[in-house]
Scaffold this motif. Structure first.
Motif, PDB file in Angstrom:
ATOM      1  N   VAL A   1       0.850  -1.196   0.000  1.00  0.00           N
ATOM      2  CA  VAL A   1       0.000   0.000   0.000  1.00  0.00           C
ATOM      3  C   VAL A   1       0.879   1.238   0.000  1.00  0.00           C
TER       4      VAL A   1
ATOM      5  N   GLY B   1      -3.652  -4.866   4.108  1.00  0.00           N
ATOM      6  CA  GLY B   1      -3.509  -3.455   3.746  1.00  0.00           C
ATOM      7  C   GLY B   1      -4.477  -2.995   2.674  1.00  0.00           C
ATOM      8  N   ILE B   2      -4.779  -3.893   1.725  1.00  0.00           N
ATOM      9  CA  ILE B   2      -5.642  -3.462   0.615  1.00  0.00           C
ATOM     10  C   ILE B   2      -7.034  -3.114   1.137  1.00  0.00           C
TER      11      ILE B   2
ATOM     12  N   ARG C   1      -6.865   0.130   3.278  1.00  0.00           N
ATOM     13  CA  ARG C   1      -6.621   1.321   2.450  1.00  0.00           C
ATOM     14  C   ARG C   1      -7.904   2.122   2.256  1.00  0.00           C
ATOM     15  N   SER C   2      -9.030   1.419   2.091  1.00  0.00           N
ATOM     16  CA  SER C   2     -10.279   2.127   1.808  1.00  0.00           C
ATOM     17  C   SER C   2     -11.229   2.107   2.996  1.00  0.00           C
TER      18      SER C   2
ATOM     19  N   ASN D   1      -7.557   3.051   8.866  1.00  0.00           N
ATOM     20  CA  ASN D   1      -6.436   3.185   7.924  1.00  0.00           C
ATOM     21  C   ASN D   1      -5.227   3.902   8.516  1.00  0.00           C
TER      22      ASN D   1
ATOM     23  N   ILE E   1      -2.719   4.826   5.598  1.00  0.00           N
ATOM     24  CA  ILE E   1      -2.635   3.883   4.480  1.00  0.00           C
ATOM     25  C   ILE E   1      -3.398   4.489   3.311  1.00  0.00           C
ATOM     26  N   ALA E   2      -2.747   4.511   2.133  1.00  0.00           N
ATOM     27  CA  ALA E   2      -3.355   5.159   0.969  1.00  0.00           C
ATOM     28  C   ALA E   2      -3.091   4.301  -0.259  1.00  0.00           C
ATOM     29  N   SER E   3      -3.562   4.764  -1.371  1.00  0.00           N
ATOM     30  CA  SER E   3      -3.208   4.098  -2.630  1.00  0.00           C
ATOM     31  C   SER E   3      -1.721   4.311  -2.880  1.00  0.00           C
ATOM     32  N   SER E   4      -1.073   3.320  -3.485  1.00  0.00           N
ATOM     33  CA  SER E   4       0.344   3.501  -3.782  1.00  0.00           C
ATOM     34  C   SER E   4       0.551   4.273  -5.078  1.00  0.00           C
TER      35      SER E   4
END
Ligand SMILES: [Zn+2]
Lengths: 99, 1000
Positions: free
Chosen positions: B906, B960-961, B964-965, B970, B985-988
């Motif tokens: 992530v 993590g995926i 992430r949302s 997160n 945690i965010a989009s990579s």
């Protein structure tokens, strides 16, 4: 620091020219998808690791790039022969038949 | 120099005096001396202080067996610690110093009040390790002061070393009587012979036995005659000062030659090597390694002035040094007798104490004539004296009755010979105990099938005449196996030796005084006793518990005595106890010799691309990637790495940058089955890829873990060009070969590594098309004619080129591939053409930032062999529908790999946009770090992005995926440097998720 006779180059060469490719005669299952996790795990991870004679693959990385089979004693590094992949299985079977 | 004995047999040249320094004092010696013989001649008795107790110690041996006389030779960059004074050849101006004794040799603090004897009994380390941690600093302080000898050089080595390879028919190890005879017989049969000997002069112990005759020749003349014949044989090489220190599989012997350390500094040639390692592959190996005489163990046997009989004899006969006037010789065997006779004839007053009640009458008569007083059936209870031996208290062995004390200034003892079986045992051979010679010996022809033969004292044949005859037989057998005949008719092996009567199986004389088994490690009889009392049974354990046989002498004098004493205490026989394991190296070998030329610039090959000169001219700073030297960044004056990388990144995003991508591995794959081959090797499908198109592929190992990635282009239906990671190229090549040769030989594919054939320049940024257009007129560069993931043949700057429209930055980009010979030219032309757009060369650091901004992975940074494509959120690159079960596919369905809550890649964002996380920082769920703290993953990549104006990072987080949302779930914390930093945690993919920037 042993010497391996590459059956393709037909020439004894220092160990440094070769790389190890693990146990010989581990065939990839023809239909992996039908294997159970345990069967597939055996194929992936279960290796013989004997003390004594062992049939194993080596690659002539700094030479002809061919893989071949060596019968090596893991306890004292004695080498009893080296065969091309096409000849090796017959040599192995012949020896197993004797036992 | 009162203790010099000038006689005709001496190998010392009394016409060539030399001066040398030991411990700051200047002394005189002669050419041919060792440092030890010269020190003894000068009356220097105490050379060292002992390891544990600080007891004064002197020279015991005459060669590699020496346990005490470890010295520091030379100063500055050339200084070498822990050489044995007995092996250091004297030269004019030699500077040596003691390596033990603090504050001085005359006074050692450790000797006060037995402080250390209380601290360091056998098993000291084992017991200490069990003590509470808080005591450690105290003991460490004491141990550090006491431990070790000598000082390592702290300056860089100014000398050079090299390796030499030999392939010979016969290698003879050892240039004593039997080694010389073996070499002679082998040479006469026409074989290619190499003889190595560790001393400065061939002859071995014959150099110490000048009065012995062989045939009608004195020993020295016999040696000279053989050397002459060997030297005149073109098929023979003789290497002196060359120690064979290891015997490996299939008769690979390593030997180190001291090339010029024996010369005065002004005679050493700067172009010559200091040491040379010989790697010798020999069809037949003849071990003529001889034996060392072991001392007997008695009370206070470590006083300076106590040595072996062979050492005393050698100093007298070979070096012309009389170590004392009144000697007590203690022996259990006849082997010491010839030396005793020589010493007595040379004028030494000798009292001979023989542990045997009956003396061989031939010798008794001879000794009577020489005025030697004999005490048959006696031993030494203890030596007398405080800093040097002044006498001995005798004991009658059958009654254990103390007898009178005798004055002396030297004591020499002999407990028999211990064959030098080391090399024979290095590859697993074991010596056998032979009761009739009281020694661990090796068999002359027991390993003949491996081409290893043994001759001389190492086989337990100690008489000269007997051993020469046996050697002749052994070599005859060796030659017969090679269909050759021995030519020995002109040789006579008759000597004037008196036959030996049986030796006495005695190793120590019981005493109440401190009696040492191992001098270098201060192991006393009582330490072996303690180990046995504490229930150690295996000799390997007793060795480690007591330190018997450790150190730079590896127990050459002490081991057999230690084994015998342990056997006595265990109530076993010596062969039941056996020996410890003999491992290389036989004697210490310098790192310089082992490294040879593999140092500095020649340590490892460095690979440079064809445009290295261009990078140098632009002040590139380099990093090593595999063996490649890649430009890391291109700093302008006063720029640091951050400033340079920020500038380079902005140039690529806003205008145009250029990267040397030549190091990417390239494999040219041809044949009618290439598509199927790629289908099986890569996770995605290759059937539909048309000529002129490229595709990104992920390569898995059979366990389903990502092992490489890269773009592969379809050149034609039967011709593809695969690119691999820079570091993975060679591994991928053998991976492809392995599958092709073992599982799919029916596929027609041919692979060729073409990495170095091509120069690849990546032209990156919104202005890249305009730059390329200036140099390329035969490719239609328009958006629709030359699409993303297309490649075209054409010319760039007049040079035939393959141009790929691919992007590792998310920008419009072209990778221009030309024949490497034109690479530098095309690179410069591109920079000229790009000048008006501010073209900026950039290195790997900027490449990393640009790809991280887009969330592109780097194999080896985001992956570590435990990561599946799904962990990387790269399901788009996996085709599960292909008919052949591609490598790794089945493993993706294994229960553990298929879990949905694995660690997943992530993006990570800190609250503070200027805070750059540490790569490798552990990710945890809260900033409360009270153990146990569950580890959720770690940061894999972290940079400051000048373009985004903030820090960005990628990392793995369990589940993590999903997180992430999940707005409420997160937040994690990155733990590094004692701080937990909050991260989201965010989009990579940190910007341009839709890919608009390259789609222009
Ligand atoms: Zn080959």
């Amino acid at each position: 620091m042993f010497v391996i006779n590459c059956p393709h180059c037909n020439e004894p060469r220092e160990e440094e020219e070769f790389h190890y490719e693990g146990e010989a005669f581990i065939a990839r299952p023809a239909e992996p998808e039908t294997q159970t996790d345990a069967e597939w795990g055996d194929y992936l991870f279960m290796k013989k690791n004997p003390k004594g004679w062992h049939w194993e693959m080596w690659g002539h990385s700094a030479g002809c790039r061919k893989l071949f089979v060596v019968k090596r004693n893991t306890a004292n590094h004695a080498i009893d022969g080296a065969w091309t992949l096409t000849e090796a299985r017959a040599a192995y079977d012949a020896e197993m038949a004797k036992i | 120099m009162s203790s010099r004995v000038i006689h005709k047999h001496s190998r010392v040249d009394f016409s060539k005096p030399l001066s040398f320094t030991f411990d700051g004092k200047i002394y005189q010696g002669f050419a041919g001396d060792t440092l030890a013989s010269a020190l003894l001649a000068n009356g220097v008795k105490t050379i060292a202080r002992s390891f544990k107790y600080g007891r004064p110690r002197g020279i015991v041996g005459a060669w590699a067996e020496e346990p005490n006389a470890l010295v520091q030779v030379d100063v500055g960059a050339r200084t070498t610690p822990d050489l044995k004074a007995t092996q250091v050849e004297l030269y004019d101006g030699l500077v040596a110093a003691r390596t033990s004794g603090w504050p001085s040799l005359a006074f050692d603090l450790k000797s006060l009040g037995g402080r250390f004897s209380r601290f360091m009994p056998a098993g000291f380390y084992y017991k200490t390790f069990k003590w509470p941690n808080k005591f450690w600093p105290i003991y460490e302080n004491i141990i550090r002061r006491a431990a070790g000898y000598g000082k390592s050089p702290i300056e860089p080595d100014t000398e050079t070393y090299d390796h030499k390879h030999h392939h010979v028919d016969v290698l003879v190890v050892g240039g004593g009587a039997n080694g010389l005879l073996s070499a002679l017989l082998a040479a006469r049969s026409g074989l290619k012979v190499l003889l190595v000997d560790d001393q400065s002069e061939l002859g071995g112990y014959l150099l110490s036995m000048p009065n012995v005759t062989i045939g009608n020749l004195y020993a020295r003349d016999w040696v000279a005659k053989i050397i002459t014949e060997l030297s005149n044989s073109p098929n023979v090489t003789l290497l002196e000062r060359t120690t064979a220190f290891a015997l490996h599989d299939m008769n690979m012997i390593q030997a180190v030659e001291l090339v010029q350390d024996h010369l005065p500094h002004h005679e050493r040639k700067p172009e010559q090597r200091r040491e040379r390692m010989h790697r010798i592959r020999a069809k037949q190996v003849i071990l003529a390694t001889g034996a060392f005489e072991r001392p007997l163990v008695f009370g206070n046997n470590d006083l300076p002035g106590i040595m072996t009989v062979s050492a005393l004899t050698t100093y007298f006969n070979r070096y012309g040094v009389s170590c004392g006037k009144n000697a007590i010789i203690l022996t259990s065997n006849d082997l010491a007798y010839q030396g005793v006779a020589d010493l007595a004839e040379g004028g030494m007053n000798i009292t001979l104490i023989d542990t045997r009640a009956n003396i061989n009458p031939l010798w008794a008569a001879r000794f009577a004539k020489l005025g030697v007083t004999i005490y048959p059936g006696y031993g030494i209870d203890q030596a007398l004296g405080s800093n040097a031996v002044t006498g001995a208290k005798l004991v009658k062995l059958d009654s254990i009755k103390m007898s009178a004390s005798i004055n002396c200034d030297i004591i020499a003892s002999s407990g028999g010979l211990s064959p030098t079986v080391h090399l024979f045992c290095h590859d697993g051979g074991r010596p056998q105990w032979k009761d009739n010679v009281l020694a661990f010996v090796v068999s002359a022809t027991g390993r003949a099938n491996a081409g290893i033969y043994c001759v001389g004292a190492v086989t337990g044949v100690f008489g000269l005449q007997e051993s020469l005859s046996a050697t002749c037989e052994t070599i005859t057998e060796m030659l017969a196996a090679l269909n050759k005949k021995v030519e020995s008719d002109d040789l006579s092996f008759n000597t004037d030796e008196i036959n030996c009567s049986p030796a006495h199986a005695i190793f120590r004389i019981p005493t109440t005084a401190k009696a040492f088994v191992d001098f270098q490690n201060d192991v006393a009889v009582t330490d072996v006793e303690l180990a046995v009392r504490e229930n150690y049974r295996s000799i390997e354990h007793i060795k480690r518990y007591t330190a018997l046989g450790f150190g730079t002498d590896q127990g050459k004098l002490s081991n057999v005595n230690g084994f015998a004493i342990a056997a006595e205490m265990l109530g076993k026989t010596i062969p039941e106890v056996g020996t410890t394991t003999y491992r290389p190296a036989y004697t210490p070998v310098s790192f310089g010799a082992l490294a040879g030329a593999h140092v500095g610039d020649t340590f490892e090959p460095r690979r440079y691309t064809a445009i290295q000169a261009a990078h140098n001219s632009r002040n590139a700073s380099y990093e090593t990637v595999g063996q490649w030297m890649r430009p890391w960044y291109f700093p302008k004056p006063v720029e640091d790495i951050h400033a340079a990388v920020n500038r380079e990144c902005l140039a690529a995003r806003n205008n145009v940058g250029i990267l040397d991508a030549s190091t990417l591995g390239k494999i040219d794959i041809r044949g009618k089955d290439v598509r199927e081959f790629l289908n099986r090797i890569y996770t995605n499908a290759w059937n539909q890829l048309a000529p002129g198109k490229c595709r990104y592929g992920l390569m898995l190992n059979e366990a389903g873990m990502v092992m490489d990635d890269g773009v592969t282009a379809c050149i034609s239906d039967t011709h593809f060009l695969m690119t691999t990671t820079t570091g993975g190229a060679a591994g991928v090549m053998s991976w492809l070969e392995k599958w092709h040769q073992t599982e799919w030989p029916e596929l027609e594919v041919y692979m060729t590594s073409v990495t170095d054939h091509w120069t690849t320049a990546a032209l990156v940024g919104p202005k890249s098309r305009e730059v390329l257009a200036k140099l390329c007129s035969d490719i239609d560069l328009s958006k629709d004619a030359f699409k993303f993931m297309d490649w075209r043949d054409g010319t760039v700057a007049g040079v035939p080129a393959r141009v790929f429209r691919i992007s590792f930055s998310g920008e419009l980009a072209y990778e221009i591939n030309v024949d490497a010979s034109y690479g530098h030219y095309v690179w410069e032309e591109l920079l000229k053409a790009g000048a008006e757009f501010g073209i900026t060369p950039y290195g790997t650091e900027t490449m990393h930032v640009l790809r991280a901004e887009k969330g592109f992975i780097i194999v080896g940074q985001e992956t570590d062999g435990s990561v599946t494509p799904f962990d990387l959120d790269m399901a788009w690159a996996v085709s599960m529908k292909k008919p052949y079960s591609f490598i790794g596919k089945r493993s993706l369905a294994r229960s553990d790999t298929a879990r949905t809550d694995r660690k997943q890649l992530v993006g990570l964002l800190t609250d503070d946009p200027n805070f750059v996380l540490k790569e490798g920082a552990q990710l945890i769920n809260s900033d409360n770090i009270t153990p146990p703290v569950p580890m959720l993953g770690h940061v894999t990549s972290s940079y400051y992005s000048a373009f985004l104006g903030r820090s960005i990072a990628m990392g793995f987080v369990i589940d993590g995926i999903k997180r992430r949302s999940d707005e409420g779930n997160n937040i994690v914390y990155a733990w590094a440097d004692g701080k937990a930093v909050k991260v989201k945690i965010a989009s990579s993919v940190f910007f341009d998720a839709e890919g608009a920037r390259h789609d222009v």
